[in-house]
Scaffold this motif. Structure first.
Motif, PDB file in Angstrom:
ATOM      1  N   ARG A 343       8.761   5.997  -3.887  1.00 16.42           N
ATOM      2  CA  ARG A 343       7.537   6.036  -4.540  1.00 16.42           C
ATOM      3  C   ARG A 343       7.197   6.937  -4.520  1.00 16.42           C
ATOM      4  O   ARG A 343       5.992   7.846  -5.577  1.00 16.42           O
ATOM      5  CB  ARG A 343       6.943   5.163  -3.770  1.00 16.42           C
ATOM      6  N   THR A 344       7.401   7.844  -3.455  1.00 19.86           N
ATOM      7  CA  THR A 344       6.568   9.832  -3.033  1.00 19.86           C
ATOM      8  C   THR A 344       7.444   9.946  -3.289  1.00 19.86           C
ATOM      9  O   THR A 344       7.415  11.209  -3.580  1.00 19.86           O
ATOM     10  CB  THR A 344       6.180   9.247  -1.664  1.00 19.86           C
ATOM     11  N   GLN A 396      12.607  -0.205  -5.826  1.00 23.44           N
ATOM     12  CA  GLN A 396      11.680  -0.049  -5.831  1.00 23.44           C
ATOM     13  C   GLN A 396      10.557   0.172  -4.660  1.00 23.44           C
ATOM     14  O   GLN A 396       9.477   0.547  -5.163  1.00 23.44           O
ATOM     15  CB  GLN A 396      11.003  -1.376  -5.842  1.00 23.44           C
ATOM     16  N   SER A 398      10.143  -1.374  -2.395  1.00 25.07           N
ATOM     17  CA  SER A 398       9.295  -2.189  -1.538  1.00 25.07           C
ATOM     18  C   SER A 398       9.866  -2.634  -0.348  1.00 25.07           C
ATOM     19  O   SER A 398       8.810  -3.201   0.672  1.00 25.07           O
ATOM     20  CB  SER A 398       9.039  -3.231  -2.066  1.00 25.07           C
ATOM     21  N   TYR A 422       6.387  -2.591   2.634  1.00 24.22           N
ATOM     22  CA  TYR A 422       5.044  -1.625   2.331  1.00 24.22           C
ATOM     23  C   TYR A 422       3.829  -2.110   1.922  1.00 24.22           C
ATOM     24  O   TYR A 422       3.683  -3.286   1.544  1.00 24.22           O
ATOM     25  CB  TYR A 422       5.716  -0.899   0.861  1.00 24.22           C
ATOM     26  N   ASP A 423       3.546  -1.508   2.463  1.00 26.28           N
ATOM     27  CA  ASP A 423       1.607  -2.051   2.346  1.00 26.28           C
ATOM     28  C   ASP A 423       1.171  -1.141   1.760  1.00 26.28           C
ATOM     29  O   ASP A 423       0.476   0.519   1.834  1.00 26.28           O
ATOM     30  CB  ASP A 423       0.726  -2.317   3.775  1.00 26.28           C
ATOM     31  N   GLU A 424       0.246  -1.930   0.271  1.00 26.60           N
ATOM     32  CA  GLU A 424      -0.840  -1.010  -0.421  1.00 26.60           C
ATOM     33  C   GLU A 424      -1.439  -0.344   0.241  1.00 26.60           C
ATOM     34  O   GLU A 424      -2.180   0.694  -0.232  1.00 26.60           O
ATOM     35  CB  GLU A 424      -0.514  -1.771  -1.577  1.00 26.60           C
ATOM     36  N   SER A 425      -2.563  -0.632   1.135  1.00 24.14           N
ATOM     37  CA  SER A 425      -3.556  -0.501   1.262  1.00 24.14           C
ATOM     38  C   SER A 425      -3.049   0.609   2.710  1.00 24.14           C
ATOM     39  O   SER A 425      -4.644   1.717   2.565  1.00 24.14           O
ATOM     40  CB  SER A 425      -4.197  -1.738   1.852  1.00 24.14           C
ATOM     41  N   THR A 426      -2.694   0.321   2.750  1.00 26.65           N
ATOM     42  CA  THR A 426      -2.699   1.945   4.130  1.00 26.65           C
ATOM     43  C   THR A 426      -1.298   2.901   3.782  1.00 26.65           C
ATOM     44  O   THR A 426      -1.127   3.595   4.223  1.00 26.65           O
ATOM     45  CB  THR A 426      -1.492   1.600   5.600  1.00 26.65           C
ATOM     46  N   GLN A 427      -0.538   2.726   2.523  1.00 29.78           N
ATOM     47  CA  GLN A 427       0.662   3.822   2.121  1.00 29.78           C
ATOM     48  C   GLN A 427       1.270   3.775   3.393  1.00 29.78           C
ATOM     49  O   GLN A 427       1.989   4.663   3.255  1.00 29.78           O
ATOM     50  CB  GLN A 427      -0.367   4.703   1.680  1.00 29.78           C
TER      51      GLN A 427
END
Length: 807
Positions: A343-344, A396, A398, A422-427
Motif C-alpha cells: 500500500r505505502t 494486497q 490487507s 489493515y484498517d482503512e479508517s485508521t490507515q
C-alpha cells in the motif's frame, strides 16, 4: 546542527586531561531554524519547525566525522571527514564555499570564537591521535591546501565527546583528566581509581566545559557526574558529585549562558541540572530511547538530543518538544525479513524492541511504528524481552502476520503467532487473531499465498510440521484457524514459498524439496539434490514461473523445471541469500567471499548473469529486498536494465555499515560461477568456432544483415517453417543486384584486377599451411581473361530466376 556518529565507541579509560579554548564536546549542534545531521558521507539539513529535509550537502567521499558552526557566521558550518578534508558550507542555500585539503583522516572537529581563522582537529599521527590547530588559508579558489598544523595535545581520544573547550581551558580524557590553562600555559592532570572499595565504577564517559566559569563536568560509568574546580592550582583541585542516572552517563552539555547542565543516558530522560543550585534538577522523560548526544542552539532557545534508535528530538527551552526526526531504526539484530508494504511502498522490518517500523525509502523518513508485543520495554541487562522474529505481508497489503518469542530458559519457549488486519479508517494494522504456541517448536519460516481469492498463510516449525492457516467467517467476525497440518518422513521443514499465482507450495525438508497443491494438499513431486540442507527457496516469476530455485548449505544453487520435473541446471556457489524481483524475472544472489559479499543477478532461464559485482559490500549480507520504483526508468543500458523497475536494498552485519544500503552500479561484469555453468564444453566450442570462422572469413562472404540469415540463425529450430518455404527468401538474399553502369576505362578494370588478386592472395594465406600427413591438390590458377569474364558474370542480373521460383 546535530551530528550523529554512526558507531559510538564506549570509552573505558580512567583518566581525563584538559587544555585552553572553547568548544562543545558533542557532535551535535542546532541552529535556530535548521538542524544539521551527518549521515554517511553527506550532511542533511532539516527544518526545526516542519521536520522536512531542506538540503543535502554532498561533497565528501568518506564518512563525515564532525560538524561545527562557524563561530563568526552562524549561517555557515564546517564539516570534516575521513577523506582528509575540511569543508565550509552555506547551509541555508546548500552551497559549498571552500574545501581545505588536510591530507590526513580527520576524526573530530572543533572551532573557537577566540581563534578566528583556525579550527582544531584530531588526526592519527605517530601511532597515536593528536589534537592539532589547523590554520585556514585566506586564498581565493574553491580548494586550497591546508598544511599549517600546530600540535596542541598528544595521545588523545578520537571520540568527539571526549574533548571539550571552555573559558581558557581545553579538556580531554584519553588516560586521565588533563587541564591546560591558557593564561598560565600549563597542563594539570587529575585522576580517579577505576574502581573503589564501595564498588563505584569511575571510568570517564564524557566531558563538558562551562562557558564562563573554570569548571569541568565529567560523566562516569556508574552514572555519577563530577564537577571539577580549582584545577589550575597544583594539587588543589576539588570536585563535587551529583548522581541520578542508574547507568553510564552518555552525554553532557552546558547551555550557552552556563545556567544549566544537560545530561542523558539509557533511561531515555533528559536531566537539566541547575548550575550552582546544588542538586536541583528538572526532567524531560519518555524520549523513547537511550540518549547518545546532546546539543544546544547558539542562542539557547532549542535543545537537541540524538538517540540510539537513530532519532533526533528537538525541544524548546520551555521543555516542549518541537520536532522529531526519525531515521531507519537498526537495532542490534534484525530478525525479520525486509518487506515492502504494497500500500505505502514502505520498508517493513524490526524497529524499536517489540515493534515493526514502516519506513519510507522514497522520503527517507519513518511513517509509523507498529507495537507488536504491546508490552513496556525495560532497560535492564540480562532481562529476557519479547522479540519479533518473523513477519510477512500478503500481496494486497490487507494482512500482516508476525511471530514473537520469549525464552526465559532453554526448556521454556513462548511463541505467539499474530494476524493483523489493515484498517482503512485508521490507515494502520489492528490485531485480529492471536494464536499461542502455533507450533511446538520455533517457527522457522512463513509466507502468504498469492491467490487473491483464498487468503492463506503457511508456517513451518521445528516440530517437523508445516501448517496452513485460513481466514474464515465466524459469528464474532472473521478470524484465522488451522486448515491443514503436513509433514514429510519426520523431517524438519526449514523453508517454504508459494508460486506467484498461489497454485503451488514448495516446502524444504532437509535435503528434500516437496511441492504441494494447496487446493487438495496432494504431494505433487519431490526434488533432492544432496549434499546439504535447503537454505533458500523461491519460484520464478512471469515468463520464468516454470522454474523453482533453491540453495543448499553445501554451496549449491539448483534450478528445477516444474514442467519436466527434473533438474534444469545447477552451479557450485555459496549463495547465502536468494532474492526474487516481484516485477521481473530477475533473481539476486548474494555469495559469500573472503571478508565481503559478491552479487549476481540472473534469470532462471539463462545461465549467464545479467549483472555481477565483486565485493559489493564488506561483511555478510543478511537481508535484501527489491523495492518498486515510482516510475520505470527508460533508456537503461544492458548492464542496468534489471534495475529499471525496482531498486535493490540490502542490509549487512558489517560494523562499518550502520544503515540500509542501496546498490551502486558498476558496469564491469566479472566471470562468475553462473558464467562457468556450462564448463569447458562451451569454452572449447567457442574456440573451435572462432578457429573455423578465421579460416573461412576470407573465402565466404554472407550478407549478415539479410533478413533470411537472421530468420535462420535467430529463430528456434522447432518453430521454423519448412525449408522449401524459406528457399525463395534465402536464394534472393544471395543474388547480387545490378549496382550501376560498368566501368568504362581500362584503369578501373586494372584496379579491380589488383583488388581481386589481393583478395585471392589473402584467401590463400588465410587457409594456412596444409595439415601434416595429408597431400593437398594445387589450386587452379585463372588467366586474366577468365577472371574478367567471371567478374562480368557476377554483375549479371538474375532477377528472372527469382520470379521463376516465385511462380
Amino acid at each position: 546542527m546535530l551530528e550523529v556518529p554512526k558507531h559510538p565507541v564506549r570509552i573505558t579509560d580512567t583518566f581525563i586531561h584538559t587544555v585552553p579554548l572553547c568548544i562543545y564536546c558533542c557532535i551535535a549542534a542546532v541552529c535556530h531554524r535548521f538542524l544539521l545531521c551527518a549521515s554517511g558521507d553527506a550532511v542533511h539539513v532539516y527544518s526545526t519547525s516542519t521536520e522536512e529535509r531542506v538540503h543535502v550537502l554532498q561533497g565528501h567521499v568518506d564518512l563525515v566525522t564532525g560538524l561545527r558552526l562557524n563561530s563568526s557566521n552562524h549561517l555557515q558550518v564546517y564539516s570534516c571527514s575521513l577523506d582528509g578534508t575540511v569543508k565550509l558550507w552555506d547551509f541555508t542555500d546548500g552551497i559549498l564555499i571552500k574545501t581545505y585539503i588536510v591530507g590526513h583522516k580527520i576524526f573530530s572537529l572543533y572551532v573557537s570564537k577566540f581563534h578566528e581563522g583556525t579550527v582544531f582537529i584530531i588526526l592519527p599521527m605517530e601511532k597515536a591521535f593528536q589534537l592539532v590547530a589547523l590554520h585556514l588559508p585566506k586564498t581565493t579558489g574553491p580548494e586550497v591546501e591546508a598544511r599549517d598544523i600546530l600540535s596542541v595535545l598528544r595521545d588523545v581520544s578520537p571520540i568527539p565527546k571526549a574533548t571539550s573547550f571552555g573559558r581558557g581551558v581545553r579538556t580531554q580524557f584519553p588516560q586521565s583528566v588533563k587541564s591546560k590553562c591558557k593564561p598560565l600555559n600549563k597542563t594539570a592532570w587529575f585522576s580517579l581509581k577505576a574502581n573503589d572499595k564501595k564498588g563505584a565504577r569511575n571510568r570517564f564517559t564524557c566531558v563538558a566545559s562551562h562557558p564562563n566559569d573554570d569548571c569541568i563536568a565529567t560523566g562516569h560509568e556508574d552514572g555519577k557526574i563530577r564537577l571539577w574546580r580549582n584545577f589550575s592550582q597544583k594539587k588543589e583541585y576539588t570536585y563535587s558529585t551529583e548522581h541520578w542516572h542508574h547507568s553510564a552517563v552518555n552525554a553532557l552539555h552546558f547551555t550557552p549562558e552556563g545556567t544549566e547542565l544537560l545530561s542523558g543516558g539509557v533511561e531515555s530522560v533528559l536531566v537539566l541540572w541547575r548550575y550552582g543550585a546544588g542538586s536541583k534538577k528538572d526532567f524531560v522523560p519518555r524520549l523513547g530511547s537511550a540518549i547518545e548526544h546532546i546539543s544546544v542552539s547558539p542562542d539557547g532557545s532549542l535543545y537537541c538530543t540524538s538517540h540510539k534508535d537513530n532519532k533526533i528530538v528537538v525541544m524548546k527551552s520551555s521543555r516542549d518538544i518541537s520536532a522529531i526526526i526519525q531515521g531507519l531504526v537498526k537495532g542490534e539484530t534484525i530478525r525479520t525479513d525486509l518487506l515492502i508494504d504494497p500500500r505505502t511502498k514502505a520498508l517493513v522490518c524490526n524497529g524499536k524492541p517489540g515493534h515493526l517500523q514502516f519506513f519510507s525509502l522514497r522520503h527517507d523518513k519513518q511513517l509509523y511504528n507498529l507495537d507488536i508485543v504491546q508490552q513496556e520495554y525495560i532497560h535492564e541487562a540480562g532481562l529476557h524481552q519479547c522479540e519479533v522474529t518473523k513477519a510477512a505481508i500478503d500481496a494486497q497489503g490487507s494482512w500482516l502476520a508476525t511471530v514473537e518469542e520469549r525464552q526465559e530458559n532453554p526448556e521454556e519457549l513462548d511463541i505467539i503467532l499474530k494476524l493483523w488486519a489493515y484498517d482503512e479508517s485508521t490507515q494502520s494494522f489492528h490485531l485480529n487473531t492471536s494464536i499461542s504456541m502455533a507450533h511446538e517448536g520455533q517457527i522457522s519460516a512463513m509466507c502468504f499465498s498469492g491467490d487473491a481469492e483464498a487468503t492463506m498463510l503457511v508456517t513451518t516449525g521445528r516440530d517437523g510440521h508445516f501448517k496452513a492457516w485460513l481466514l474464515a467467517d465466524h459469528p464474532d467476525g472473521a478470524s484465522w484457524s488451522c486448515d491443514y497440518v503436513g509433514s514429510y518422513h519426520r523431517r524438519e521443514p526449514t523453508r517454504c514459498c508459494f508460486s506467484a499465482d498461489g497454485s503451488l507450495l514448495a516446502v524444504g525438508f532437509g535435503e528434500v524439496v516437496t511441492v504441494w497443491s494447496p487446493s487438495t494438499w496432494e504431494l505433487l513431486v519431490t526434488f533432492s539434490q544432496p549434499p546439504g540442507d535447503i537454505r533458500d527457496l523461491c519460484f520464478g516469476r512471469l515468463s520464468c514461473s516454470k522454474y523453482l530455485l533453491g540453495t543448499t548449505t553445501k554451496n549449491l544453487l539448483c534450478c528445477w523445471n516444474l514442467l519436466t520435473c527434473s533438474l534444469e541446471w545447477s552451479s557450485t556457489v555459496d549463495v547465502i541469500l536468494l532474492q526474487p524481483d516481484p516485477l521481473s524475472e530477475n533473481m539476486a544472489a548474494f555469495s559469500r567471499a573472503s571478508g565481503s559479499t559478491d552479487l549476481f543477478v540472473f534469470k532462471p532461464s539463462e545461465p549467464r548473469p545479467l549483472f555481477s559485482q565483486k565485493a559489493v559490500c564488506s561483511g555478510t549480507v543478511r537481508r535484501a529486498v527489491f523495492a518498486p520504483r515510482e516510475e520505470v526508468l527508460e533508456g537503461c543500458d544492458e548492464s542496468t536494465q534489471w534495475l529499471s523497475c525496482s531498486r535493490l536494498y540490502f542490509l549487512t552485519d558489517s560494523p562499518d555499515s550502520a544503515s540500509l544500503l542501496q546498490l551502486v552500479i558498476d558496469d564491469s561484469v566479472a566471470v562468475t560461477p553462473f558464467y562457468l555453468l556450462l564448463g569447458k564444453h562451451r569454452k572449447s566450442q567457442r574456440e573451435t568456432q572462432d578457429s573455423v570462422s578465421s579460416h573461412t572469413a576470407a573465402r565466404i562472404q554472407l550478407p549478415q544483415g539479410s533478413p533470411a540469415i537472421r530468420e535462420l540463425l535467430h529463430t528456434p529450430a522447432h518453430v521454423l517453417p519448412s525449408a522449401s518455404f524459406l528457399c525463395n527468401m534465402f536464394v534472393n538474399s544471395l543474388l547480387i543486384s545490378k549496382s550501376g553502369e560498368e566501368m568504362g576505362s581500362e584503369e578501373e578494370e586494372e584496379a579491380e584486377e589488383q583488388e581481386s588478386e589481393g583478395e585471392m592472395e589473402a584467401s590463400v594465406s588465410a587457409q594456412g599451411p596444409a595439415v601434416q600427413g595429408f597431400q593437398t591438390e594445387p589450386t587452379p590458377q585463372l588467366s586474366k581473361a577468365q577472371e574478367r569474364e567471371l567478374r562480368k558474370l557476377q554483375k549479371a542480373d538474375f532477377s528472372w530466376l527469382s520470379s521463376l521460383l516465385d511462380s
